[in-house]
Design a protein around this motif. Sequence first.
Motif, mmCIF file in Angstrom:
data_model
loop_
_atom_site.group_PDB
_atom_site.id
_atom_site.type_symbol
_atom_site.label_atom_id
_atom_site.label_comp_id
_atom_site.label_asym_id
_atom_site.label_seq_id
_atom_site.Cartn_x
_atom_site.Cartn_y
_atom_site.Cartn_z
ATOM 1 N N VAL A 1 6.193 9.917 -4.908
ATOM 2 C CA VAL A 1 6.931 10.449 -3.720
ATOM 3 C C VAL A 1 8.050 11.147 -3.918
ATOM 4 N N PHE A 2 9.188 10.990 -4.971
ATOM 5 C CA PHE A 2 10.080 11.594 -5.281
ATOM 6 C C PHE A 2 10.268 11.737 -6.912
ATOM 7 N N PRO A 3 9.351 12.667 -7.550
ATOM 8 C CA PRO A 3 9.216 12.584 -8.965
ATOM 9 C C PRO A 3 10.550 13.036 -9.578
ATOM 10 N N GLN A 4 11.450 13.526 -8.926
ATOM 11 C CA GLN A 4 12.704 13.923 -9.503
ATOM 12 C C GLN A 4 13.811 12.786 -9.519
ATOM 13 N N LEU A 5 13.458 11.570 -9.062
ATOM 14 C CA LEU A 5 14.305 10.642 -9.191
ATOM 15 C C LEU A 5 14.059 9.403 -10.269
ATOM 16 N N VAL A 6 15.106 9.200 -11.103
ATOM 17 C CA VAL A 6 15.032 8.007 -12.079
ATOM 18 C C VAL A 6 15.479 6.881 -11.488
ATOM 19 N N GLN A 7 16.353 6.733 -10.636
ATOM 20 C CA GLN A 7 16.962 5.566 -10.093
ATOM 21 C C GLN A 7 17.444 5.669 -8.518
ATOM 22 N N LEU A 8 17.140 4.834 -7.846
ATOM 23 C CA LEU A 8 17.559 4.760 -6.632
ATOM 24 C C LEU A 8 18.233 3.359 -6.130
ATOM 25 N N SER A 9 19.407 3.386 -5.559
ATOM 26 C CA SER A 9 19.988 2.202 -5.295
ATOM 27 C C SER A 9 20.379 2.135 -3.837
ATOM 28 N N HIS B 1 0.794 -1.120 0.033
ATOM 29 C CA HIS B 1 0.114 0.136 -0.098
ATOM 30 C C HIS B 1 0.688 1.348 0.041
ATOM 31 N N SER B 2 2.190 1.022 -0.164
ATOM 32 C CA SER B 2 3.031 2.354 -0.199
ATOM 33 C C SER B 2 2.617 3.038 -1.614
ATOM 34 N N ALA C 1 7.622 2.952 -2.983
ATOM 35 C CA ALA C 1 8.580 3.625 -2.178
ATOM 36 C C ALA C 1 8.587 3.194 -0.747
ATOM 37 N N PHE C 2 9.093 1.986 -0.717
ATOM 38 C CA PHE C 2 9.154 1.382 0.735
ATOM 39 C C PHE C 2 10.398 0.859 1.059
ATOM 40 N N PHE C 3 11.143 1.633 2.119
ATOM 41 C CA PHE C 3 12.462 1.179 2.375
ATOM 42 C C PHE C 3 12.891 0.760 3.765
ATOM 43 N N ARG C 4 11.863 -0.230 4.197
ATOM 44 C CA ARG C 4 12.295 -0.875 5.455
ATOM 45 C C ARG C 4 12.524 -2.402 5.024
ATOM 46 N N PHE C 5 13.672 -2.914 5.611
ATOM 47 C CA PHE C 5 14.190 -4.319 5.279
ATOM 48 C C PHE C 5 14.549 -4.877 6.622
ATOM 49 N N ARG C 6 13.729 -6.012 6.480
ATOM 50 C CA ARG C 6 13.905 -7.117 7.622
ATOM 51 C C ARG C 6 15.537 -7.311 7.915
ATOM 52 N N CYS C 7 15.616 -7.582 9.265
ATOM 53 C CA CYS C 7 16.800 -8.006 9.612
ATOM 54 C C CYS C 7 17.369 -9.484 8.834
ATOM 55 N N PRO C 8 18.296 -9.720 8.288
ATOM 56 C CA PRO C 8 18.775 -10.917 7.640
ATOM 57 C C PRO C 8 18.759 -12.192 8.469
ATOM 58 N N CYS C 9 18.852 -12.088 9.623
ATOM 59 C CA CYS C 9 18.612 -13.264 10.478
ATOM 60 C C CYS C 9 17.113 -13.472 10.723
ATOM 61 N N ALA C 10 16.837 -14.767 10.094
ATOM 62 C CA ALA C 10 15.663 -15.293 9.922
ATOM 63 C C ALA C 10 14.760 -15.347 11.438
ATOM 64 N N THR D 1 13.896 4.860 5.449
ATOM 65 C CA THR D 1 12.934 5.909 4.843
ATOM 66 C C THR D 1 13.531 7.488 5.208
ATOM 67 N N ALA D 2 13.911 7.921 6.170
ATOM 68 C CA ALA D 2 14.404 9.104 6.488
ATOM 69 C C ALA D 2 15.680 9.336 5.573
ATOM 70 N N SER D 3 16.561 8.451 5.789
ATOM 71 C CA SER D 3 17.942 8.805 5.051
ATOM 72 C C SER D 3 17.590 8.783 3.336
ATOM 73 N N VAL D 4 16.647 8.142 2.813
ATOM 74 C CA VAL D 4 16.262 8.387 1.398
ATOM 75 C C VAL D 4 15.595 9.682 1.065
ATOM 76 N N GLY D 5 14.766 9.843 2.221
ATOM 77 C CA GLY D 5 14.136 11.304 2.050
ATOM 78 C C GLY D 5 15.013 12.474 2.049
ATOM 79 N N GLN D 6 15.824 12.428 2.804
ATOM 80 C CA GLN D 6 17.086 13.573 2.870
ATOM 81 C C GLN D 6 17.947 13.310 1.688
#
Length: 139
Positions: A32-40, A25-26, A71-80, A89-94
Amino acid sequence: MKIAVRKNASLDEQRRYQRQYDRDHSPALRSVFPQLVQLSIELTFVDRTGSAAKELPPSSQSHAFYPPAHAFFRFRCPCADCSGEFDLTASVGQLAASGHGSRSTTARLQCAGIRTRDRAAGTGCPIELNCRIVATSAP
């Protein structure tokens, strides 16, 4: 005929369902960021306990986002068995708001989750995230 009894979802399953719902639902990156053509986003994980002899740290991850992506920038901890996640999200927004062209930033976050095997002791997850975020805007 036996009627199936519905089991209640565990706390981990509820978190997983909520996270999936939030992602689905994001809004699109283009809205959200119309100026971006790519985000890595490059994620590298380090075990803070230094017990590399016992366990290898989780593998690195790389994610590429284009305008139609969520535009969803939350990542699970890789430990199952960990309940934590890393929210970028805040870092990407800045970074997205910081100008035009190609630019990058780094971030370091500690996992705030607890692994299943450490719940009794209340010990936090020892995983640390080092990430690099690169944003490319239209000229």
